[in-house]
Write a protein that holds these residues in place. Structure first.
Motif, mmCIF file in Angstrom:
data_model
loop_
_atom_site.group_PDB
_atom_site.id
_atom_site.type_symbol
_atom_site.label_atom_id
_atom_site.label_comp_id
_atom_site.label_asym_id
_atom_site.label_seq_id
_atom_site.Cartn_x
_atom_site.Cartn_y
_atom_site.Cartn_z
ATOM 1 N N GLU A 187 34.747 59.736 36.488
ATOM 2 C CA GLU A 187 33.374 59.354 36.145
ATOM 3 C C GLU A 187 33.319 58.141 35.214
ATOM 4 O OE1 GLU A 187 31.178 62.893 34.776
ATOM 5 O OE2 GLU A 187 32.634 63.984 36.014
ATOM 6 N N ILE A 188 34.469 57.676 34.762
ATOM 7 C CA ILE A 188 34.511 56.558 33.817
ATOM 8 C C ILE A 188 34.512 55.245 34.592
ATOM 9 C CG2 ILE A 188 35.934 55.382 32.073
ATOM 10 C CD1 ILE A 188 34.684 57.946 31.047
ATOM 11 N N ASN A 189 33.479 54.420 34.355
ATOM 12 C CA ASN A 189 33.420 53.107 34.996
ATOM 13 C C ASN A 189 33.685 52.041 33.938
ATOM 14 O OD1 ASN A 189 32.985 50.918 36.633
ATOM 15 N ND2 ASN A 189 30.755 51.133 36.668
ATOM 16 N N GLY A 190 34.864 52.124 33.347
ATOM 17 C CA GLY A 190 35.226 51.164 32.309
ATOM 18 C C GLY A 190 36.718 50.953 32.411
ATOM 19 N N GLY A 191 37.393 50.832 31.261
ATOM 20 C CA GLY A 191 38.835 50.703 31.298
ATOM 21 C C GLY A 191 39.449 52.090 31.514
ATOM 22 N N LYS A 192 39.773 52.401 32.751
ATOM 23 C CA LYS A 192 40.228 53.761 33.080
ATOM 24 C C LYS A 192 41.562 54.082 32.415
ATOM 25 C CE LYS A 192 38.051 54.359 37.643
ATOM 26 N NZ LYS A 192 37.388 55.671 37.560
ATOM 27 N N SER A 193 42.478 53.128 32.422
ATOM 28 C CA SER A 193 43.802 53.428 31.880
ATOM 29 C C SER A 193 43.722 53.644 30.373
ATOM 30 C CB SER A 193 44.803 52.331 32.246
ATOM 31 O OG SER A 193 44.289 51.064 31.974
ATOM 32 N N ARG A 194 42.841 52.887 29.704
ATOM 33 C CA ARG A 194 42.682 53.039 28.261
ATOM 34 C C ARG A 194 42.098 54.409 27.908
ATOM 35 N NH1 ARG A 194 43.259 48.911 24.817
ATOM 36 N NH2 ARG A 194 44.454 48.306 26.633
ATOM 37 N N PHE A 195 41.128 54.836 28.722
ATOM 38 C CA PHE A 195 40.521 56.160 28.535
ATOM 39 C C PHE A 195 41.593 57.251 28.551
ATOM 40 C CE2 PHE A 195 38.892 60.032 30.525
ATOM 41 C CZ PHE A 195 37.790 60.323 29.738
ATOM 42 N N HIS A 246 43.072 18.764 51.249
ATOM 43 C CA HIS A 246 42.621 19.725 52.253
ATOM 44 C C HIS A 246 41.361 20.471 51.841
ATOM 45 C CE1 HIS A 246 46.589 19.217 54.130
ATOM 46 N NE2 HIS A 246 47.053 19.226 52.888
ATOM 47 N N GLU A 247 40.475 20.615 52.810
ATOM 48 C CA GLU A 247 39.390 21.581 52.620
ATOM 49 C C GLU A 247 40.023 22.968 52.643
ATOM 50 O OE1 GLU A 247 36.611 20.880 55.742
ATOM 51 O OE2 GLU A 247 35.892 18.999 54.846
ATOM 52 N N VAL A 248 39.460 23.900 51.890
ATOM 53 C CA VAL A 248 40.041 25.240 51.926
ATOM 54 C C VAL A 248 39.261 26.149 52.874
ATOM 55 C CG1 VAL A 248 40.940 24.940 49.596
ATOM 56 C CG2 VAL A 248 38.820 26.207 49.911
ATOM 57 N N ASN A 249 37.988 25.818 53.081
ATOM 58 C CA ASN A 249 37.141 26.566 54.035
ATOM 59 C C ASN A 249 37.277 28.078 53.906
ATOM 60 O OD1 ASN A 249 35.912 24.307 55.297
ATOM 61 N ND2 ASN A 249 37.878 23.856 56.276
ATOM 62 N N HIS A 250 37.186 28.542 52.686
ATOM 63 C CA HIS A 250 37.239 29.986 52.455
ATOM 64 C C HIS A 250 35.887 30.616 52.807
ATOM 65 C CE1 HIS A 250 38.446 33.776 50.569
ATOM 66 N NE2 HIS A 250 37.164 33.847 50.223
ATOM 67 N N ASN A 251 35.936 31.685 53.562
ATOM 68 C CA ASN A 251 34.717 32.370 53.961
ATOM 69 C C ASN A 251 34.992 33.863 53.905
ATOM 70 O OD1 ASN A 251 32.320 33.089 55.051
ATOM 71 N ND2 ASN A 251 32.381 31.560 56.693
ATOM 72 N N GLY A 252 34.706 34.456 52.744
ATOM 73 C CA GLY A 252 35.098 35.858 52.545
ATOM 74 C C GLY A 252 33.912 36.752 52.255
ATOM 75 N N ASP A 253 34.210 37.968 51.790
ATOM 76 C CA ASP A 253 33.135 38.919 51.506
ATOM 77 C C ASP A 253 32.346 38.517 50.268
ATOM 78 O OD1 ASP A 253 33.941 40.493 53.613
ATOM 79 O OD2 ASP A 253 35.260 41.748 52.377
ATOM 80 N N TRP A 254 33.027 37.891 49.328
ATOM 81 C CA TRP A 254 32.381 37.569 48.058
ATOM 82 C C TRP A 254 32.085 36.082 47.903
ATOM 83 C CZ3 TRP A 254 30.896 41.401 44.684
ATOM 84 C CH2 TRP A 254 31.418 42.673 44.921
ATOM 85 N N PHE A 255 32.913 35.241 48.497
ATOM 86 C CA PHE A 255 32.791 33.807 48.230
ATOM 87 C C PHE A 255 32.889 32.968 49.509
ATOM 88 C CE2 PHE A 255 34.903 35.781 44.537
ATOM 89 C CZ PHE A 255 33.903 35.575 43.604
ATOM 90 N N LYS A 312 30.848 48.411 40.018
ATOM 91 C CA LYS A 312 31.757 49.555 40.010
ATOM 92 C C LYS A 312 33.203 49.062 39.998
ATOM 93 C CE LYS A 312 28.433 52.516 40.219
ATOM 94 N NZ LYS A 312 27.863 52.645 38.874
ATOM 95 N N HIS A 313 34.064 49.902 39.436
ATOM 96 C CA HIS A 313 35.475 49.559 39.234
ATOM 97 C C HIS A 313 36.125 49.014 40.516
ATOM 98 C CE1 HIS A 313 39.756 50.394 38.205
ATOM 99 N NE2 HIS A 313 39.358 50.154 36.967
ATOM 100 N N GLY A 314 35.961 49.722 41.610
ATOM 101 C CA GLY A 314 36.603 49.299 42.857
ATOM 102 C C GLY A 314 36.102 47.947 43.333
ATOM 103 N N LEU A 315 34.798 47.759 43.271
ATOM 104 C CA LEU A 315 34.216 46.481 43.695
ATOM 105 C C LEU A 315 34.666 45.340 42.800
ATOM 106 C CD1 LEU A 315 30.537 47.453 44.601
ATOM 107 C CD2 LEU A 315 32.445 46.947 46.150
ATOM 108 N N ARG A 316 34.778 45.613 41.506
ATOM 109 C CA ARG A 316 35.249 44.568 40.594
ATOM 110 C C ARG A 316 36.631 44.075 41.016
ATOM 111 N NH1 ARG A 316 33.827 47.959 36.280
ATOM 112 N NH2 ARG A 316 35.913 48.015 35.388
ATOM 113 N N TYR A 317 37.491 45.022 41.400
ATOM 114 C CA TYR A 317 38.843 44.618 41.790
ATOM 115 C C TYR A 317 38.867 43.927 43.148
ATOM 116 C CZ TYR A 317 41.249 46.020 37.678
ATOM 117 O OH TYR A 317 41.699 46.066 36.396
ATOM 118 N N GLU A 318 38.002 44.360 44.063
ATOM 119 C CA GLU A 318 37.903 43.632 45.348
ATOM 120 C C GLU A 318 37.504 42.187 45.111
ATOM 121 O OE1 GLU A 318 35.268 45.258 48.278
ATOM 122 O OE2 GLU A 318 36.207 47.238 48.146
ATOM 123 N N ARG A 319 36.482 42.031 44.281
ATOM 124 C CA ARG A 319 36.006 40.685 43.972
ATOM 125 C C ARG A 319 37.107 39.879 43.274
ATOM 126 N NH1 ARG A 319 30.817 37.708 42.519
ATOM 127 N NH2 ARG A 319 31.534 36.253 40.931
#
Lengths: 450, 450
Positions: A332-340, A192-201, A149-156
């Motif tokens: 309802e559009i789960n694509g390029g919203k601004s283009r739509f 340096h180690e970055v030691n990232h520990n997040g929701d996605w990675f 989904k659009h929102g999740l794509r941007y979070e990721r």
């Protein structure tokens, strides 16, 4: 002459063999060579001769499933942009190299490393166009049933960019010593180690490539949705947008530049570069003829398919010479919203049939189409540039290589004459060309003090 | 003279700035340039001048966690091999380009597309060295706590290669038409979904790059474990192995060639190319001096670390001038199993201390080290080549660029004089050089009939 010393930034944005959906049918397009290096080499050399800031390739991870006749009527093959730009880096010396890579189906470690590698090997010319993947057909190539989904794509995407930057910083600028006598290749306290520990990675690091020559390769973004603008204000250094009118462009410019301070950034840290689809003629008549020829060449199915794809809605059941059907609400559009929204607005405003709309957008795909003599085109670019609508432009040649040749040989000299564009590169890296600061490492002492 | 017309295949296998762990300390090594394109360009041009079949880069996705002092004492940065080889493709015309890419932390769609792109852009010179990722440090860079078990890695690898080949075949060879007049770019009936639905991957396809020029880029493999040999017999076209003695090499050669028929393949469909670490001197004395210098340059911590890494067991607690401790049984090793056994055998056979063992393997890392004059080196290569121990060799220069220059300028002319190696390329693609058939597409009619 330009009102100030400020000069515009120009990207050469290539779709091969041209942005127009029928470009490949143009008698002068290099349609046979879409996977041949000699074509790309010629384009890159020409763009560098024109002193462009950068060349730019879009990308996608599937053949568009909304475009049933795509395989038959359009060009659906395209080389991987990182492979392509790495090859191009070896035959150019100054021009920036911008590759689109999605955050949806990749891993931050690979992306950080590939761009860091390209940045080192090219002498500091890499840029990453950060996108999310919004097509269902792409999901099906990566072990999923449907795309995020659009929102999740941007979070990721936001977390992805964050991890990549940490990895780029994991070697401080002066970590490599090469003291052959003492047997010390690098200073471990500066790695340096970055030691990232997040929701996605979850990524430990460090990267196995040292800090890129540019600190970070330049970050480019294209989305103009709300989530896209917010991410751009936080992380982007170049933003690639699609606007039809100067008012829209000015609003956007003001909006996104206004958000920068919230993220501790200043006005010049982000360059706004709308797309422009130029049809250049020595005379107005020649430009009109060029445009008419391209419109005629659009296969009907390809036109309907392209439009369906751009608005994420299948138009094939509707009469091509009738109006657009009632479209779903943007939510309802789960694509390029601004283009739509942009295309829906054009259709409403100009009362276009499906055919007229696809002919209208088959080249620029929602970007601004400008047509005319070199003087007329320079006038239009100058107007936007001098009135806070743009810091520069991504030039989208209708067909290749001819459309690029026209711009380099006719329009750029006109811009140079007006003092609006460089006549020579003043630096070596893409950051030099764009006038962007080299970022400090998040691990460096100056950064912690500052 | 050679006993037959058969000529050996040669790969130039580069670690930068050389295979020896202390190569970077060598006075003549290009240690400052490990991320600079001009070094790679020079190496590629020299290898092409030497008429090598291919150049070859190993890879890994982490700084080796077994090697605590790695960052300080060894070279732990290396550019992404696909980016590197794409750049090299633009400045060479004949030589094959072999990139290592792991099946453990990648996606088949991306890997298929990147190699297909490289194959098109390079005019048919791409090869994929298929590996699995066996280091824990790599897992930690890709959202995991520990790396996949050996058996699972090979299951995933086998399915991965299968999906990649299907994607390479998804466009038949003659799918692209480019009929500008009729508006038909491609023939849709010759473009196929692959609809793969397996244990590890679900991939619909088709790829968005057409069938590679070579049909499939050449498949290279390196594992010599049982699972590795089985996978190689099924899918590999070049196998890169590590053997110390001609008897071991002959056994392996017979074993793997004997398994080919089970998979419907013939003797010449797989080229066995063991690694060779050559120390070339104009005289024996000069070769001995070169070897002694390299041994002296090994920092003790780097030596112990390298050995620990190669056997997947931490040796740092043990006295460096004492014997190897009791090692775990091979079944408990979740790393390079064949490398573990090989080094254990050497230590047992030659009764070496930890220091002696790391000095022994610090260059070739378990591969065969040959030292001497060009005539002596050619003799040894010829012996293996003519006695069913090898179809050719992967040459691993101790330090660069000097070690490659020695081989190209001194050893290759000797091999050419004996008729054992080409004096000119006879074809354009890597398959041409290696004498490998171009695979039919699994979707082509000939294939279904045949």
């Amino acid at each position: 002459m330009s009102k100030s010393n400020r000069q515009m930034k120009l990207g050469a944005f290539f779709m091969i063999p041209g942005h127009h959906v029928a470009a490949w049918r143009h008698p002068e397009s290099a349609a046979e060579d879409v996977q041949q290096f000699h074509l790309y080499k010629r384009l890159a050399e020409q763009a560098e001769k024109g002193k462009f800031d950068m060349i730019f390739f879009a990308d996608g991870y599937a053949i568009n499933d909304k475009l049933q006749s795509a395989i038959e009527h359009t060009v659906t093959v395209r080389p991987d942009p990182l492979i392509l730009l790495a090859a191009i880096s070896a035959v150019t010396t100054k021009i920036g190299l911008t590759a689109t890579v999605s955050t949806t189906y990749n891993e931050p470690f690979h992306v950080a490393r590939k761009f860091a590698s390209l940045d080192h090997l090219s002498g500091g010319r890499a840029a990453w166009n950060v996108v999310t993947s919004g097509q269902n057909a792409e999901a099906l190539n990566f072990n999923r049933n449907e795309h995020l989904k659009h929102g999740l794509r941007y979070e990721r995407a936001e977390e992805f960019v964050d991890v990549v930057k940490k990895l780029w910083d994991s070697w401080e600028d002066d970590a490599i010593i090469v003291d052959k006598k003492a047997g010390r290749f690098a200073e471990p306290s500066k790695v340096h180690e970055v030691n990232h520990n997040g929701d996605w990675f979850t990524v430990k690091g460090p990267l196995n490539v040292s800090r890129p020559l540019q600190g970070h390769p330049v970050i480019v973004q294209a989305g103009s949705s709300e989530a896209g603008i917010e991410l751009a204000a936080k992380t982007a250094e170049v933003i690639f947008t699609a606007w039809q009118t100067i008012e829209e462009a000015q609003n956007f410019y003001k909006n996104v530049k206004g958000k920068l301070s919230k993220y501790g950034r200043s006005h010049d840290d982000l360059k706004v570069m709308p797309g422009v689809f130029p049809i250049v003629g020595k005379t107005e008549e020649e430009a009109n003829e060029k445009q008419a020829l391209l419109k005629e060449l659009i296969p009907e199915k390809a036109g309907v398919g392209l439009l369906s794809s751009l608005i994420s809605y299948d138009l094939s059941p509707y009469p091509v010479d009738g109006p657009l059907p009632d479209l779903p609400h943007i939510s309802e559009i789960n694509g390029g919203k601004s283009r739509f929204q942009l295309l829906k607005d054009i259709a409403d405003r100009e009362q276009l049939t499906i055919r007229q709309l696809y002919q209208h957008i088959a080249g620029a795909r929602g970007h601004r189409e400008i047509k005319g003599t070199p003087v007329q085109i320079a006038d239009q670019l100058q107007e936007w540039f001098e009135n806070e609508a743009a810091d520069g432009f991504n030039i989208m040649p209708p067909y290749l290589p001819g459309g690029l040749d026209d711009f380099v040989e006719q329009v750029i000299p006109e811009l140079q004459k007006r003092g609006l564009f460089r006549t020579e590169y003043n630096g070596n890296t893409l950051r030099d060309h764009l006038g962007l600061k080299r970022p400090l490492s998040s691990f460096s002492k100056e950064h912690s003090i500052g």
